[in-house]
Design a protein around this motif. Structure first.
Motif, PDB file in Angstrom:
ATOM      1  N   SER A   5      55.768  87.449 103.025  1.00  0.00           N
ATOM      2  CA  SER A   5      56.171  86.486 102.007  1.00  0.00           C
ATOM      3  C   SER A   5      55.570  85.118 102.312  1.00  0.00           C
ATOM      4  O   SER A   5      55.383  84.758 103.480  1.00  0.00           O
ATOM      5  N   THR A   6      55.293  84.383 101.280  1.00  0.00           N
ATOM      6  CA  THR A   6      54.774  83.021 101.431  1.00  0.00           C
ATOM      7  C   THR A   6      55.770  82.162 102.199  1.00  0.00           C
ATOM      8  O   THR A   6      55.379  81.343 103.025  1.00  0.00           O
ATOM      9  N   ASP A  22      54.898  80.098 105.578  1.00  0.00           N
ATOM     10  CA  ASP A  22      55.071  78.638 105.648  1.00  0.00           C
ATOM     11  C   ASP A  22      56.074  78.235 106.718  1.00  0.00           C
ATOM     12  O   ASP A  22      55.847  77.280 107.461  1.00  0.00           O
ATOM     13  N   THR A  79      47.914  77.350 104.114  1.00  0.00           N
ATOM     14  CA  THR A  79      48.094  78.784 104.254  1.00  0.00           C
ATOM     15  C   THR A  79      47.839  79.478 102.918  1.00  0.00           C
ATOM     16  O   THR A  79      47.960  78.861 101.860  1.00  0.00           O
ATOM     17  N   ALA A  80      47.482  80.738 102.997  1.00  0.00           N
ATOM     18  CA  ALA A  80      47.281  81.552 101.800  1.00  0.00           C
ATOM     19  C   ALA A  80      47.720  82.984 102.107  1.00  0.00           C
ATOM     20  O   ALA A  80      47.619  83.436 103.243  1.00  0.00           O
ATOM     21  N   VAL A  81      48.222  83.663 101.078  1.00  0.00           N
ATOM     22  CA  VAL A  81      48.697  85.025 101.241  1.00  0.00           C
ATOM     23  C   VAL A  81      48.122  85.894 100.125  1.00  0.00           C
ATOM     24  O   VAL A  81      48.159  85.516  98.958  1.00  0.00           O
TER      25      VAL A  81
END
Length: 108
Positions: A40-41, A45, A69-71
């Motif tokens: 999960s984002t 984070d 960040t990136a998902v």
């Protein structure tokens, strides 16, 4: 979340850097962490903020929001979770250039 913690630990480990230098000898100006897989984002984070606060001495304070960040929820083939880290650091590259300079001077 434990998978994300493990990935973050691997990302910041000097054994996984493409250049033979110790990142603890400098400070990160900026960095980006990208994850592929089920995560999960919010977990990403939260983990990044935790790592940044525990290691605040290794991040410059004068660039706010210097970590991104990136998902992507689709994992790479054969893996449940993977992570990629890109960082711009001040300090460790000096080690590399000094080592190269010594090697050149030994040859000439």
């Amino acid at each position: 979340s434990s998978g994300i913690n493990a990935e973050y630990g691997e990302m910041f480990d000097s054994r996984n850097m493409m250049v033979s230098c110790d990142p603890r000898h400098g400070r990160y100006l900026t960095c980006a962490a990208m994850f592929r897989g089920k995560c999960s984002t919010k977990d990403v984070d939260t983990t990044m903020l935790d790592i940044q606060s525990k290691n605040s001495a290794y991040f410059v304070e004068w660039i706010p929001s210097n970590v991104k960040t990136a998902v992507c929820n689709i994992p790479p083939p054969g893996y449940d979770l993977s992570g990629t880290f890109i960082g711009k650091q001040h300090g460790p590259m000096q080690e590399l250039f000094k080592r190269n300079q010594r090697a050149v001077h030994q040859h000439f």
